[in-house]
Design a protein around this motif. Structure first.
Motif, mmCIF file in Angstrom:
data_model
loop_
_atom_site.group_PDB
_atom_site.id
_atom_site.type_symbol
_atom_site.label_atom_id
_atom_site.label_comp_id
_atom_site.label_asym_id
_atom_site.label_seq_id
_atom_site.Cartn_x
_atom_site.Cartn_y
_atom_site.Cartn_z
ATOM 1 N N ALA A 188 0.802 -1.240 -0.045
ATOM 2 C CA ALA A 188 0.017 -0.107 -0.160
ATOM 3 C C ALA A 188 0.796 1.421 0.049
ATOM 4 N N GLU A 189 2.070 1.238 0.707
ATOM 5 C CA GLU A 189 2.994 2.298 0.665
ATOM 6 C C GLU A 189 3.657 2.732 -0.816
ATOM 7 N N ASN A 190 3.477 1.764 -1.503
ATOM 8 C CA ASN A 190 4.094 1.935 -2.897
ATOM 9 C C ASN A 190 5.604 2.445 -2.877
ATOM 10 N N ARG A 191 6.410 2.052 -2.043
ATOM 11 C CA ARG A 191 7.844 2.628 -2.241
ATOM 12 C C ARG A 191 8.443 1.435 -3.047
ATOM 13 N N ILE A 192 8.947 1.834 -4.230
ATOM 14 C CA ILE A 192 9.534 0.905 -4.983
ATOM 15 C C ILE A 192 11.015 1.319 -5.157
ATOM 16 N N VAL A 193 11.983 0.538 -4.761
ATOM 17 C CA VAL A 193 13.386 0.995 -4.672
ATOM 18 C C VAL A 193 14.214 -0.045 -5.738
ATOM 19 N N SER A 194 15.441 0.385 -6.136
ATOM 20 C CA SER A 194 16.156 -0.691 -6.933
ATOM 21 C C SER A 194 17.164 -1.270 -5.985
ATOM 22 N N ALA A 195 17.026 -2.760 -5.963
ATOM 23 C CA ALA A 195 18.135 -3.566 -5.230
ATOM 24 C C ALA A 195 19.059 -4.187 -6.000
ATOM 25 N N ARG A 196 20.240 -4.361 -5.447
ATOM 26 C CA ARG A 196 21.369 -4.782 -6.328
ATOM 27 C C ARG A 196 21.166 -6.403 -5.900
ATOM 28 N N ILE A 197 21.345 -7.249 -7.280
ATOM 29 C CA ILE A 197 21.263 -8.516 -7.188
ATOM 30 C C ILE A 197 22.701 -9.070 -7.055
ATOM 31 N N LEU A 198 22.970 -9.880 -6.001
ATOM 32 C CA LEU A 198 24.247 -10.392 -5.521
ATOM 33 C C LEU A 198 24.351 -11.796 -6.049
ATOM 34 N N GLU A 199 23.300 -12.657 -5.875
ATOM 35 C CA GLU A 199 23.436 -13.985 -6.146
ATOM 36 C C GLU A 199 22.297 -14.570 -6.499
ATOM 37 N N CYS A 258 13.359 -16.368 -10.778
ATOM 38 C CA CYS A 258 14.622 -16.757 -11.225
ATOM 39 C C CYS A 258 15.011 -16.135 -12.813
ATOM 40 N N GLU A 259 14.051 -16.491 -13.667
ATOM 41 C CA GLU A 259 13.803 -15.929 -15.047
ATOM 42 C C GLU A 259 14.077 -14.378 -15.117
ATOM 43 N N LYS A 260 13.489 -13.701 -14.263
ATOM 44 C CA LYS A 260 13.331 -12.400 -14.107
ATOM 45 C C LYS A 260 14.743 -11.728 -13.861
ATOM 46 N N LEU A 261 15.231 -12.487 -12.711
ATOM 47 C CA LEU A 261 16.629 -11.915 -12.092
ATOM 48 C C LEU A 261 17.952 -12.282 -12.695
ATOM 49 N N TYR A 262 17.825 -13.419 -13.492
ATOM 50 C CA TYR A 262 18.905 -14.054 -14.001
ATOM 51 C C TYR A 262 19.690 -13.049 -15.080
ATOM 52 N N GLY A 263 21.037 -13.085 -14.637
ATOM 53 C CA GLY A 263 21.719 -12.116 -15.633
ATOM 54 C C GLY A 263 21.733 -10.573 -15.596
ATOM 55 N N LYS A 264 20.967 -10.279 -14.589
ATOM 56 C CA LYS A 264 20.501 -8.789 -14.318
ATOM 57 C C LYS A 264 21.482 -8.322 -13.012
ATOM 58 N N ASP A 265 21.656 -7.020 -13.009
ATOM 59 C CA ASP A 265 22.408 -6.359 -11.871
ATOM 60 C C ASP A 265 21.538 -5.801 -10.965
ATOM 61 N N LYS A 266 20.185 -5.258 -11.216
ATOM 62 C CA LYS A 266 19.344 -4.794 -10.332
ATOM 63 C C LYS A 266 18.052 -5.238 -10.815
ATOM 64 N N ILE A 267 16.956 -4.926 -9.582
ATOM 65 C CA ILE A 267 15.709 -5.481 -9.823
ATOM 66 C C ILE A 267 14.968 -4.234 -8.771
ATOM 67 N N LYS A 321 12.878 -4.478 5.122
ATOM 68 C CA LYS A 321 12.148 -5.715 4.639
ATOM 69 C C LYS A 321 11.682 -5.478 3.313
ATOM 70 N N ILE A 322 11.933 -6.507 2.435
ATOM 71 C CA ILE A 322 11.597 -6.229 0.982
ATOM 72 C C ILE A 322 10.793 -7.110 0.255
ATOM 73 N N LEU A 323 10.026 -6.936 -0.643
ATOM 74 C CA LEU A 323 9.162 -7.958 -1.346
ATOM 75 C C LEU A 323 9.290 -7.422 -2.760
ATOM 76 N N PHE A 324 9.321 -8.945 -3.697
ATOM 77 C CA PHE A 324 9.168 -8.878 -5.085
ATOM 78 C C PHE A 324 7.851 -8.234 -5.505
ATOM 79 N N LEU A 325 7.934 -7.431 -6.904
ATOM 80 C CA LEU A 325 6.831 -6.671 -7.039
ATOM 81 C C LEU A 325 5.565 -7.572 -7.295
ATOM 82 N N ASP A 326 5.818 -8.793 -7.486
ATOM 83 C CA ASP A 326 4.600 -9.653 -7.682
ATOM 84 C C ASP A 326 4.390 -10.661 -6.764
#
Length: 136
Positions: free
Chosen positions: A38-49, A84-93, A103-108
């Motif tokens: 509900a707060e709709n605070r979307i940020v970019s997180a770095r994918i480490l692994e 996994c398919e959404k994150l694989y090979g990317k640097d950020k999400i 605390k973080i949640l994936f968008l879906d």
């Protein structure tokens, strides 16, 4: 021997209380997730692994673990093959986060009200078990 008879005599009550406690935790976590959405605070997180192979995540495509970094904090999230398919090979999400960014949640990730419904049903069953065992 007395301990065993105590657990036999009060096992249903204890099981009912345990169900009520678990359901309270489930409902609370679902409310927290709903508030983050509900707060709709979307940020970019770095994918480490990410898992090395999205097609080999174990039984039914579940069991992939993802390590993300946001604001100096490391988060380990569980996800399925689609994540996994959404994150694989990317640097950020992009992810949802709360005001404290602890605390973080994936968008879906959040499924509307299912956990609240299941938690309420579990609580109701636990209360019925407690009441039934108390009458005996």
């Amino acid at each position: 021997m007395k301990i065993f008879s105590f657990f036999v005599a009060h096992g249903l009550k204890m099981g009912g209380f345990f169900m009520v406690i678990i359901s309270c935790v489930l409902i609370y976590n679902s409310i927290v997730d709903k508030k983050i959405i509900a707060e709709n605070r979307i940020v970019s997180a770095r994918i480490l692994e990410t898992p090395p192979d999205c097609n080999n995540l174990g039984r039914r495509g579940r069991g992939g673990y993802y390590k993300l970094e946001l604001n100096g904090q490391i988060f380990i999230k569980n996800g399925n093959r689609l994540v996994c398919e959404k994150l694989y090979g990317k640097d950020k999400i992009n992810v949802y986060t709360n005001f404290k960014m602890d605390k973080i949640l994936f968008l879906d990730e959040y499924e509307k009200s299912k956990d609240i419904l299941y938690g309420t049903i579990l609580m109701f069953i636990g209360i019925v078990i407690i009441i039934k065992s108390w009458k005996k």
